[in-house]
Design a protein around this motif. Structure first.
Motif, PDB file in Angstrom:
ATOM      1  N   PRO A 150       0.639  -1.248  -0.197  1.00  0.00           N
ATOM      2  CA  PRO A 150      -0.024  -0.295  -0.277  1.00  0.00           C
ATOM      3  C   PRO A 150       0.514   1.247  -0.052  1.00  0.00           C
ATOM      4  N   PHE A 151       0.360   1.905  -1.056  1.00  0.00           N
ATOM      5  CA  PHE A 151       1.316   3.082  -1.195  1.00  0.00           C
ATOM      6  C   PHE A 151       1.219   4.226   0.450  1.00  0.00           C
ATOM      7  N   GLU A 152       0.492   4.389   1.245  1.00  0.00           N
ATOM      8  CA  GLU A 152       0.593   5.189   2.417  1.00  0.00           C
ATOM      9  C   GLU A 152       1.491   4.095   3.486  1.00  0.00           C
ATOM     10  N   GLU A 153       1.870   3.201   2.854  1.00  0.00           N
ATOM     11  CA  GLU A 153       2.972   2.125   3.559  1.00  0.00           C
ATOM     12  C   GLU A 153       4.811   2.516   3.179  1.00  0.00           C
ATOM     13  N   ARG A 154       4.394   3.504   2.219  1.00  0.00           N
ATOM     14  CA  ARG A 154       6.256   2.925   1.178  1.00  0.00           C
ATOM     15  C   ARG A 154       7.018   3.791   2.037  1.00  0.00           C
ATOM     16  N   GLY A 155       6.449   6.011   2.176  1.00  0.00           N
ATOM     17  CA  GLY A 155       6.974   6.208   3.069  1.00  0.00           C
ATOM     18  C   GLY A 155       8.041   5.973   4.175  1.00  0.00           C
ATOM     19  N   ALA A 156       7.097   5.398   5.007  1.00  0.00           N
ATOM     20  CA  ALA A 156       8.166   5.377   6.617  1.00  0.00           C
ATOM     21  C   ALA A 156       8.937   3.871   5.916  1.00  0.00           C
ATOM     22  N   GLU A 157       8.673   3.296   5.199  1.00  0.00           N
ATOM     23  CA  GLU A 157       9.895   2.058   4.872  1.00  0.00           C
ATOM     24  C   GLU A 157      11.160   3.286   3.900  1.00  0.00           C
ATOM     25  N   LYS A 158      10.580   3.758   3.261  1.00  0.00           N
ATOM     26  CA  LYS A 158      11.687   4.364   2.398  1.00  0.00           C
ATOM     27  C   LYS A 158      12.522   5.748   3.189  1.00  0.00           C
ATOM     28  N   GLU A 159      12.310   5.773   4.447  1.00  0.00           N
ATOM     29  CA  GLU A 159      13.093   6.079   5.779  1.00  0.00           C
ATOM     30  C   GLU A 159      13.378   5.356   6.082  1.00  0.00           C
ATOM     31  N   LYS A 160      13.124   4.823   6.600  1.00  0.00           N
ATOM     32  CA  LYS A 160      13.892   3.416   7.503  1.00  0.00           C
ATOM     33  C   LYS A 160      14.784   2.972   6.059  1.00  0.00           C
ATOM     34  N   ILE A 161      14.917   2.605   5.409  1.00  0.00           N
ATOM     35  CA  ILE A 161      16.129   2.518   4.321  1.00  0.00           C
ATOM     36  C   ILE A 161      16.863   3.212   4.209  1.00  0.00           C
ATOM     37  N   ALA A 162      16.471   4.924   4.339  1.00  0.00           N
ATOM     38  CA  ALA A 162      17.248   5.948   4.138  1.00  0.00           C
ATOM     39  C   ALA A 162      18.798   6.120   5.662  1.00  0.00           C
ATOM     40  N   ARG A 163      17.205   5.864   6.954  1.00  0.00           N
ATOM     41  CA  ARG A 163      18.180   5.598   8.048  1.00  0.00           C
ATOM     42  C   ARG A 163      19.735   4.493   7.931  1.00  0.00           C
TER      43      ARG A 163
END
Length: 205
Positions: A150-163
């Protein structure tokens, strides 16, 4: 722009309806990965078709899956050698054809379609204005990811990858989707495109 924004917006809206119905039918709609059994039921209901899955003996080197469509039923074929993540993704992508396609997207020229998609993430641009099966394949990929990740869950996952708290593989494993598609749909260009589309849809609804 990777594909026509208007067409992706149409697909995103359809997937929103599917996900709403999924949330009504699933015992635990927030559980990940998404239940393919419940999703198949919902799409069968939405498309007014009985849906059967078959494991085929053909190799997955060139054709990852197919769907045969009749007025009241559909058959989804998936190669036996695909792993669980690819089976889920391919199964969902083929199911999505039942809710995003009209008859112009159906084809009997499977060889041409296979030739067009010689790379797993190839997103053809030159045929998108012509409609038909090639466009349908691109849109079905977007639809499958809307449902499975789901699109609304992708931002948080992307931020975890960035960190550096996780890798793309970790996200793929959690949602049980292919890593290559996970990385593609978390890329800047796709996130930017879909953020704009989701924002516009939210303004309308």
């Amino acid at each position: 722009m990777i594909v026509a924004e208007k067409e992706i917006a149409r697909v995103v809206s359809i997937c929103a309806d599917i996900r709403h119905r999924y949330s009504e039918c699933a015992p635990d709609a927030d559980m990940r990965p998404i239940s393919m059994n419940v999703l198949t039921y919902v799409i069968g209901e939405y498309s007014s078709r009985d849906i059967d899955f078959y494991v085929t003996k053909w190799p997955a080197e060139h054709l990852l899956g197919s769907v045969k469509v009749w007025s009241d039923r559909a058959e989804v074929d998936i190669p036996y050698e695909l792993n669980k993540c690819y089976r889920r993704f391919v199964g969902c992508k083929e199911l999505c054809h039942l809710v995003i396609d009209d008859e112009s997207a159906h084809t009997k020229d499977v060889a041409h379609l296979i030739k067009t998609f010689t790379q797993p993430l190839y997103m053809p641009v030159n045929e998108l204005t012509n409609g038909g099966a090639t466009v349908s394949e691109v849109l079905a990929v977007y639809a499958a990811m809307e449902l499975l990740f789901p699109f609304e869950e992708r931002g948080a996952e992307k931020e975890k990858i960035a960190r550096d708290e996780q890798k793309y593989w970790d996200v793929a494993d959690y949602y049980k989707i292919p890593e290559a598609y996970t990385e593609f749909f978390l890329s800047h260009i796709v996130m930017e495109l879909l953020t704009d589309i989701h924002d516009k849809i939210s303004e309308i609804s």
